[in-house]
Enzyme design. Structure first.
Site, mmCIF file in Angstrom:
data_model
loop_
_atom_site.group_PDB
_atom_site.id
_atom_site.type_symbol
_atom_site.label_atom_id
_atom_site.label_comp_id
_atom_site.label_asym_id
_atom_site.label_seq_id
_atom_site.Cartn_x
_atom_site.Cartn_y
_atom_site.Cartn_z
ATOM 1 N N LYS A 72 0.610 97.883 34.422
ATOM 2 C CA LYS A 72 1.675 96.955 34.791
ATOM 3 C C LYS A 72 2.216 97.253 36.191
ATOM 4 O O LYS A 72 2.418 96.341 37.000
ATOM 5 C CB LYS A 72 2.797 97.024 33.752
ATOM 6 C CG LYS A 72 2.397 96.440 32.402
ATOM 7 C CD LYS A 72 3.376 96.788 31.294
ATOM 8 C CE LYS A 72 2.886 96.261 29.956
ATOM 9 N NZ LYS A 72 3.746 96.666 28.825
ATOM 10 N N GLN A 116 8.868 100.008 27.426
ATOM 11 C CA GLN A 116 7.575 100.074 26.758
ATOM 12 C C GLN A 116 7.730 100.495 25.295
ATOM 13 O O GLN A 116 8.381 101.481 24.986
ATOM 14 C CB GLN A 116 6.655 101.067 27.476
ATOM 15 C CG GLN A 116 5.247 101.154 26.898
ATOM 16 C CD GLN A 116 4.472 99.854 27.037
ATOM 17 O OE1 GLN A 116 4.527 99.201 28.076
ATOM 18 N NE2 GLN A 116 3.752 99.484 26.001
ATOM 19 N N ASP A 139 10.048 90.554 28.895
ATOM 20 C CA ASP A 139 9.189 90.564 27.702
ATOM 21 C C ASP A 139 9.449 89.327 26.843
ATOM 22 O O ASP A 139 8.644 88.982 25.982
ATOM 23 C CB ASP A 139 9.435 91.826 26.870
ATOM 24 C CG ASP A 139 8.352 92.879 27.065
ATOM 25 O OD1 ASP A 139 7.221 92.501 27.450
ATOM 26 O OD2 ASP A 139 8.629 94.064 26.838
#
Length: 301
Positions: A72, A116, A139
């Site tokens: 990422k 995460q 997200d």
């Protein structure tokens, strides 16, 4: 991770055929093309003095999480975005993590915040996700963003379903008027996927692993999204001829080789198009994270 495992099968009402060769839907190439477009928008935004910034928080030493986070951060560099990686030991307290998220919420240089998953067992995952400002929730997991999607006014969308929609768009799949079957109803994949397809004009049926005679539903569906987490679970006899199959399963077969939830060999003989594993939706998930960060910067900076 199993929370991202799913497929999409979009079919035409043809009779089954055993001599078809499916067109390969290259998610990696679509991601590359999409990132080039993102880079152009990042450059334009930077000219106005706004450099989109993504903060990634990693708690613990999960090897897979380290790989995902590294990919990422690396992708941010490809499109010219600013990125910050914050790594903490597994014994970080929930209070300290929430304090750090609050600081990032008010940091004007950060437009997207990603924590995460999974988190260590002593940290309340729901509390952490809800602590992220909804305008920085790249997200797409916050209740406000989930609710916005449900009401047909999407803001920041869950990355994997968002990526699948882009793949369907690039493959020329007609969603409006199609019958879509979604297998699984997770907050991360199944539910937002169903809502995105519904918003695009599909008729939706939601199934689960306990659905009786699942193949009966999949054979009649124009679009199937499966989040089963089982290697080669979807076989050619479960798919309409001419189907467009996008496989996001991440499993290991009997030889330890990476494979999806779709039996590629049998499905590719029936489907009109199919995406590979690896190289399918995986690259698109990261790409749509970048897209969400860009859109957050454009709307809220």
């Amino acid at each position: 991770p199993s929370r991202f495992d799913f497929y999409i099968i979009a079919a035409h009402p043809n009779q089954p055929s055993t001599d078809m060769t499916a067109h390969l839907i290259d998610g990696k190439q679509i991601a590359t093309d999409t990132q080039a477009h993102i880079k152009e928008r990042v450059t334009a935004l930077s000219a106005r003095g706004i450099n989109p910034g993504l903060a990634v928080i990693l708690v613990g030493d999960n090897p897979a999480s380290h790989v995902y986070v590294s990919n990422k951060v690396k992708s941010c560099g490809v499109v010219g975005m600013h990125s910050v990686l914050e790594q903490y030991p597994a014994d970080l307290s929930e209070t300290k993590l929430l304090e750090r998220i609050h600081a990032l919420n008010i940091d004007p240089s950060i437009h997207g915040i990603l924590v995460q998953l999974p988190l260590p067992a002593h940290i309340n995952e729901h509390a952490v996700l809800e602590a992220i400002s909804p305008i920085k929730d790249v997200d797409g997991f916050h209740l406000i963003n989930a609710g916005a999607l449900m009401t047909g006014q999407p803001r920041l969308r869950a990355c994997t379903p968002y990526g699948v929609m882009k793949m369907l768009e690039h493959s020329g799949t007609e969603i409006r008027g199609a019958h879509a079957v979604v297998i699984g109803a997770s907050n991360i994949v199944g539910k937002p996927m169903a809502l995105m397809l519904l918003q695009a004009g599909a008729t939706i049926t939601v199934c689960n692993s306990k659905t009786r005679d699942l193949a009966h539903h999949t054979r009649q569906a124009d679009i199937i999204v499966a989040a089963v987490g089982r290697a080669k679970f979807i076989t050619g006899d479960m798919v309409k001829a001419g189907a467009v199959v996008i496989d996001v399963g991440m499993n290991r077969d009997e030889n330890g080789k990476l494979c999806g939830d779709v039996d590629f060999e049998s499905v590719s003989k029936v489907a009109g198009a199919v995406s590979p594993v690896p190289g399918g939706v995986g690259p698109m998930t990261i790409t749509m994270l970048l897209m969400n960060t860009l859109e957050a910067a454009e709307k809220y900076a």
